[in-house]
Structures are given as C-alpha cells and as structure tokens.
Design a protein around this motif. Sequence first.
Motif, PDB file in Angstrom:
ATOM      1  N   PHE A 162      -2.469  -2.141   1.959  1.00 28.80           N
ATOM      2  CA  PHE A 162      -3.421  -1.223   1.352  1.00 28.80           C
ATOM      3  C   PHE A 162      -3.998  -0.280   2.393  1.00 28.80           C
ATOM      4  O   PHE A 162      -3.945  -0.537   3.593  1.00 28.80           O
ATOM      5  CB  PHE A 162      -4.565  -1.991   0.686  1.00 28.80           C
ATOM      6  CG  PHE A 162      -5.399  -2.774   1.676  1.00 28.80           C
ATOM      7  CD1 PHE A 162      -6.589  -2.249   2.173  1.00 28.80           C
ATOM      8  CD2 PHE A 162      -4.985  -4.014   2.124  1.00 28.80           C
ATOM      9  CE1 PHE A 162      -7.336  -2.958   3.095  1.00 28.80           C
ATOM     10  CE2 PHE A 162      -5.735  -4.730   3.043  1.00 28.80           C
ATOM     11  CZ  PHE A 162      -6.916  -4.195   3.527  1.00 28.80           C
ATOM     12  N   TYR A 163      -4.520   0.808   1.897  1.00 25.02           N
ATOM     13  CA  TYR A 163      -5.320   1.742   2.678  1.00 25.02           C
ATOM     14  C   TYR A 163      -6.634   1.934   1.948  1.00 25.02           C
ATOM     15  O   TYR A 163      -6.668   1.960   0.718  1.00 25.02           O
ATOM     16  CB  TYR A 163      -4.646   3.113   2.775  1.00 25.02           C
ATOM     17  CG  TYR A 163      -3.439   3.173   3.672  1.00 25.02           C
ATOM     18  CD1 TYR A 163      -3.585   3.286   5.051  1.00 25.02           C
ATOM     19  CD2 TYR A 163      -2.153   3.146   3.140  1.00 25.02           C
ATOM     20  CE1 TYR A 163      -2.471   3.355   5.879  1.00 25.02           C
ATOM     21  CE2 TYR A 163      -1.037   3.226   3.961  1.00 25.02           C
ATOM     22  CZ  TYR A 163      -1.212   3.327   5.339  1.00 25.02           C
ATOM     23  OH  TYR A 163      -0.119   3.400   6.153  1.00 25.02           O
ATOM     24  N   ILE A 164      -7.713   2.088   2.683  1.00 21.14           N
ATOM     25  CA  ILE A 164      -8.975   2.561   2.135  1.00 21.14           C
ATOM     26  C   ILE A 164      -9.135   3.974   2.676  1.00 21.14           C
ATOM     27  O   ILE A 164      -9.129   4.185   3.889  1.00 21.14           O
ATOM     28  CB  ILE A 164     -10.177   1.696   2.568  1.00 21.14           C
ATOM     29  CG1 ILE A 164      -9.985   0.231   2.171  1.00 21.14           C
ATOM     30  CG2 ILE A 164     -11.483   2.270   1.995  1.00 21.14           C
ATOM     31  CD1 ILE A 164     -10.012  -0.036   0.690  1.00 21.14           C
ATOM     32  N   VAL A 165      -9.214   4.941   1.779  1.00 21.76           N
ATOM     33  CA  VAL A 165      -9.333   6.339   2.192  1.00 21.76           C
ATOM     34  C   VAL A 165     -10.608   6.945   1.619  1.00 21.76           C
ATOM     35  O   VAL A 165     -11.112   6.502   0.583  1.00 21.76           O
ATOM     36  CB  VAL A 165      -8.111   7.187   1.745  1.00 21.76           C
ATOM     37  CG1 VAL A 165      -6.827   6.659   2.356  1.00 21.76           C
ATOM     38  CG2 VAL A 165      -8.000   7.256   0.231  1.00 21.76           C
ATOM     39  N   GLN A 169     -14.818   6.541  -1.551  1.00 16.87           N
ATOM     40  CA  GLN A 169     -13.733   5.721  -1.020  1.00 16.87           C
ATOM     41  C   GLN A 169     -12.827   5.256  -2.155  1.00 16.87           C
ATOM     42  O   GLN A 169     -13.301   4.929  -3.248  1.00 16.87           O
ATOM     43  CB  GLN A 169     -14.278   4.500  -0.280  1.00 16.87           C
ATOM     44  CG  GLN A 169     -14.942   4.863   1.027  1.00 16.87           C
ATOM     45  CD  GLN A 169     -15.311   3.642   1.845  1.00 16.87           C
ATOM     46  OE1 GLN A 169     -15.275   2.509   1.382  1.00 16.87           O
ATOM     47  NE2 GLN A 169     -15.668   3.894   3.089  1.00 16.87           N
ATOM     48  N   TYR A 170     -11.530   5.264  -1.870  1.00 17.91           N
ATOM     49  CA  TYR A 170     -10.510   4.801  -2.807  1.00 17.91           C
ATOM     50  C   TYR A 170      -9.606   3.819  -2.090  1.00 17.91           C
ATOM     51  O   TYR A 170      -9.291   3.987  -0.914  1.00 17.91           O
ATOM     52  CB  TYR A 170      -9.659   5.971  -3.317  1.00 17.91           C
ATOM     53  CG  TYR A 170     -10.426   6.949  -4.161  1.00 17.91           C
ATOM     54  CD1 TYR A 170     -10.460   6.816  -5.547  1.00 17.91           C
ATOM     55  CD2 TYR A 170     -11.128   7.992  -3.586  1.00 17.91           C
ATOM     56  CE1 TYR A 170     -11.170   7.713  -6.331  1.00 17.91           C
ATOM     57  CE2 TYR A 170     -11.841   8.895  -4.364  1.00 17.91           C
ATOM     58  CZ  TYR A 170     -11.862   8.744  -5.734  1.00 17.91           C
ATOM     59  OH  TYR A 170     -12.568   9.637  -6.511  1.00 17.91           O
ATOM     60  N   MET A 171      -9.174   2.792  -2.827  1.00 17.44           N
ATOM     61  CA  MET A 171      -8.198   1.859  -2.291  1.00 17.44           C
ATOM     62  C   MET A 171      -6.835   2.232  -2.850  1.00 17.44           C
ATOM     63  O   MET A 171      -6.670   2.368  -4.062  1.00 17.44           O
ATOM     64  CB  MET A 171      -8.525   0.422  -2.677  1.00 17.44           C
ATOM     65  CG  MET A 171      -7.526  -0.581  -2.153  1.00 17.44           C
ATOM     66  SD  MET A 171      -8.131  -2.252  -2.469  1.00 17.44           S
ATOM     67  CE  MET A 171      -6.661  -3.172  -2.107  1.00 17.44           C
ATOM     68  N   ILE A 172      -5.891   2.420  -1.951  1.00 15.46           N
ATOM     69  CA  ILE A 172      -4.510   2.655  -2.342  1.00 15.46           C
ATOM     70  C   ILE A 172      -3.777   1.345  -2.107  1.00 15.46           C
ATOM     71  O   ILE A 172      -3.580   0.927  -0.968  1.00 15.46           O
ATOM     72  CB  ILE A 172      -3.864   3.787  -1.515  1.00 15.46           C
ATOM     73  CG1 ILE A 172      -4.649   5.093  -1.711  1.00 15.46           C
ATOM     74  CG2 ILE A 172      -2.398   3.951  -1.897  1.00 15.46           C
ATOM     75  CD1 ILE A 172      -4.204   6.209  -0.774  1.00 15.46           C
ATOM     76  N   SER A 173      -3.413   0.659  -3.178  1.00 16.55           N
ATOM     77  CA  SER A 173      -2.707  -0.618  -3.103  1.00 16.55           C
ATOM     78  C   SER A 173      -1.208  -0.359  -3.167  1.00 16.55           C
ATOM     79  O   SER A 173      -0.743   0.374  -4.033  1.00 16.55           O
ATOM     80  CB  SER A 173      -3.108  -1.532  -4.268  1.00 16.55           C
ATOM     81  OG  SER A 173      -4.508  -1.707  -4.306  1.00 16.55           O
ATOM     82  N   ILE A 174      -0.476  -0.982  -2.262  1.00  9.77           N
ATOM     83  CA  ILE A 174       0.972  -0.781  -2.185  1.00  9.77           C
ATOM     84  C   ILE A 174       1.672  -2.002  -2.769  1.00  9.77           C
ATOM     85  O   ILE A 174       1.435  -3.123  -2.315  1.00  9.77           O
ATOM     86  CB  ILE A 174       1.417  -0.548  -0.731  1.00  9.77           C
ATOM     87  CG1 ILE A 174       0.676   0.663  -0.153  1.00  9.77           C
ATOM     88  CG2 ILE A 174       2.929  -0.381  -0.650  1.00  9.77           C
ATOM     89  CD1 ILE A 174       0.825   0.820   1.345  1.00  9.77           C
ATOM     90  N   TYR A 175       2.501  -1.786  -3.786  1.00  8.90           N
ATOM     91  CA  TYR A 175       3.272  -2.849  -4.430  1.00  8.90           C
ATOM     92  C   TYR A 175       4.752  -2.534  -4.247  1.00  8.90           C
ATOM     93  O   TYR A 175       5.208  -1.461  -4.635  1.00  8.90           O
ATOM     94  CB  TYR A 175       2.953  -2.927  -5.924  1.00  8.90           C
ATOM     95  CG  TYR A 175       1.541  -3.370  -6.207  1.00  8.90           C
ATOM     96  CD1 TYR A 175       1.244  -4.721  -6.356  1.00  8.90           C
ATOM     97  CD2 TYR A 175       0.512  -2.450  -6.303  1.00  8.90           C
ATOM     98  CE1 TYR A 175      -0.057  -5.133  -6.606  1.00  8.90           C
ATOM     99  CE2 TYR A 175      -0.789  -2.855  -6.546  1.00  8.90           C
ATOM    100  CZ  TYR A 175      -1.064  -4.203  -6.704  1.00  8.90           C
ATOM    101  OH  TYR A 175      -2.349  -4.606  -6.943  1.00  8.90           O
ATOM    102  N   GLU A 176       5.484  -3.481  -3.650  1.00  5.81           N
ATOM    103  CA  GLU A 176       6.905  -3.258  -3.427  1.00  5.81           C
ATOM    104  C   GLU A 176       7.678  -4.555  -3.624  1.00  5.81           C
ATOM    105  O   GLU A 176       7.101  -5.638  -3.670  1.00  5.81           O
ATOM    106  CB  GLU A 176       7.151  -2.740  -2.006  1.00  5.81           C
ATOM    107  CG  GLU A 176       6.553  -1.375  -1.743  1.00  5.81           C
ATOM    108  CD  GLU A 176       6.959  -0.832  -0.401  1.00  5.81           C
ATOM    109  OE1 GLU A 176       7.833   0.027  -0.380  1.00  5.81           O
ATOM    110  OE2 GLU A 176       6.410  -1.297   0.611  1.00  5.81           O
TER     111      GLU A 176
END
Length: 118
Positions: free
Chosen positions: A79-82, A3-10
Amino acid sequence: MTQYMISIYEREADYATMTPEGWQSVVDAHSAFAKAVGDLGGTIVGGGVLQATTTATSIRSGEVTDGPFVEAKEAFGGFYIVEARDLDHAIEIAKLTPAQFGGVEIRPVLDVSTASGR
C-alpha cells in the motif's frame, strides 16, 4: 490535502516465478511511481510491502489460525498512503500505481481527530 490509501492487490503466484530482472523492473516501476506522484503535486506519506499470505495469521471471534483469512485470486500485497488535493487528484495518482498482476483500490483515510461518526 486529504490522505488516501492506495491498496495493491495482485496474484502472488506470478511473483513466485519472477526472475531477478523481472523483480528489478517492479522496483523500477515503483521508483518511477514515487517520482510521478511528486510531479503531479501529491505526496507519498507512507507505505509498505507485505510478505506472502502464507506468513499471515488470522483472528476471527478470538480464534487464531495460520494463513490468510480468505482465499482469493488476488492478495493484498502492499500500500501507499498519499496526500492529494481531492478524490480526482488521488485517482489520477492511483492510476499510475504499478500492479501488473492485479489492480488497486483507493480509499480516503478517516481523520479520527475531526470525525464524529461516519
């Protein structure tokens, strides 16, 4: 799979002036992203969208304050956990993450059931 966390920063300010059509394009982009993850053989197992940083409450050394912990040009917005085969696969997925006003960070999620230190 890992599992990976994709953190979104905007930049939040760019969303403040967004039209309803602009917001719909963001929703559509995330829907397309979700489909693309499956097409690539990955799985989204979780995720979420955060409310504005003005709703944040921060705690440091036991002291509670309103607002975000730090000032920055970009804010952690969701975020997404994929699940992905490996880091290369996770990077391939993360490159597709919609973040038109910023970028993303990807980190493996530590499986604490098998972790013995770091």
